[in-house]
Scaffold this active site. Structure first.
Site, PDB file in Angstrom:
ATOM      1  N   ASN A  13      55.130  27.745  16.730  1.00 40.00           N
ATOM      2  CA  ASN A  13      54.857  29.020  16.061  1.00 40.00           C
ATOM      3  C   ASN A  13      56.025  29.513  15.205  1.00 40.00           C
ATOM      4  O   ASN A  13      56.015  30.648  14.760  1.00 40.00           O
ATOM      5  CB  ASN A  13      54.460  30.076  17.094  1.00 40.00           C
ATOM      6  CG  ASN A  13      55.559  30.320  18.115  1.00 40.00           C
ATOM      7  OD1 ASN A  13      56.536  29.588  18.167  1.00 40.00           O
ATOM      8  ND2 ASN A  13      55.399  31.343  18.929  1.00 40.00           N
ATOM      9  N   CYS A  14      57.008  28.671  14.962  1.00 37.16           N
ATOM     10  CA  CYS A  14      58.180  29.057  14.169  1.00 37.16           C
ATOM     11  C   CYS A  14      57.874  28.892  12.672  1.00 37.16           C
ATOM     12  O   CYS A  14      57.556  27.797  12.213  1.00 37.16           O
ATOM     13  CB  CYS A  14      59.371  28.186  14.571  1.00 37.16           C
ATOM     14  SG  CYS A  14      60.808  28.355  13.495  1.00 37.16           S
ATOM     15  N   ASP A  15      57.955  30.000  11.922  1.00 39.75           N
ATOM     16  CA  ASP A  15      57.653  29.959  10.490  1.00 39.75           C
ATOM     17  C   ASP A  15      58.580  29.012   9.727  1.00 39.75           C
ATOM     18  O   ASP A  15      58.151  28.313   8.816  1.00 39.75           O
ATOM     19  CB  ASP A  15      57.734  31.359   9.877  1.00 39.75           C
ATOM     20  CG  ASP A  15      56.570  32.239  10.320  1.00 39.75           C
ATOM     21  OD1 ASP A  15      55.529  31.681  10.733  1.00 39.75           O
ATOM     22  OD2 ASP A  15      56.707  33.469  10.262  1.00 39.75           O
ATOM     23  N   LYS A  18      57.456  25.498  10.285  1.00 41.93           N
ATOM     24  CA  LYS A  18      56.235  25.242   9.515  1.00 41.93           C
ATOM     25  C   LYS A  18      56.577  24.990   8.043  1.00 41.93           C
ATOM     26  O   LYS A  18      56.030  24.081   7.418  1.00 41.93           O
ATOM     27  CB  LYS A  18      55.269  26.419   9.630  1.00 41.93           C
ATOM     28  CG  LYS A  18      54.619  26.544  10.992  1.00 41.93           C
ATOM     29  CD  LYS A  18      53.734  27.777  11.040  1.00 41.93           C
ATOM     30  CE  LYS A  18      53.268  28.082  12.447  1.00 41.93           C
ATOM     31  NZ  LYS A  18      52.563  29.358  12.539  1.00 41.93           N
TER      32      LYS A  18
END
Length: 118
Positions: A13-15, A18
């Site tokens: 879930n780490c932007d 990503k």
């Protein structure tokens, strides 16, 4: 970008992770993603990463995890106790950590991106 396959260690879930994965995919770089909380062998990896880049670079001092540490834990994280603090708090590891096979890159900044283009 060329060269061999990469391993990107991060959080699902780490932007920033990503963004890095998307950029590497767009550049046709073969990249394996490893979740540092669920899949990574931190017992083996953290000492190698610390040796490669040092605690100052590997510890994410902008994270919520960092802000929640006591002053003693913070000084330990940047000193001789870095391995133990990082293994106990995987989200304290600055992300992504990219293993190129020949070097360890930390974070997703212009320096990392340039190193991957070489």
């Amino acid at each position: 970008m060329s060269a061999g396959p990469l391993t990107l260690y991060g959080l699902k879930n780490c932007d920033t992770c990503k963004k890095a994965l998307n950029a590497l995919d767009a550049a046709d770089r073969e990249t394996a993603f490893v979740d540092i909380r669920e899949e990574a062998d931190l017992q083996r990896l953290v000492p190698a990463w610390l040796k490669a880049v040092g605690a100052e670079k590997l510890v994410n001092k902008r994270s919520t995890t960092w802000r929640n540490l006591s002053d003693d834990e913070k000084s330990e994280a940047l000193g001789s106790g870095a391995k133990n603090v990082l293994m106990a708090n995987p989200t304290l590891i600055k992300r992504p950590v990219i293993d190129t096979g020949s070097e360890i890159l930390v974070g997703w900044d212009s320096g990392t991106q340039q190193a991957l283009q070489a």
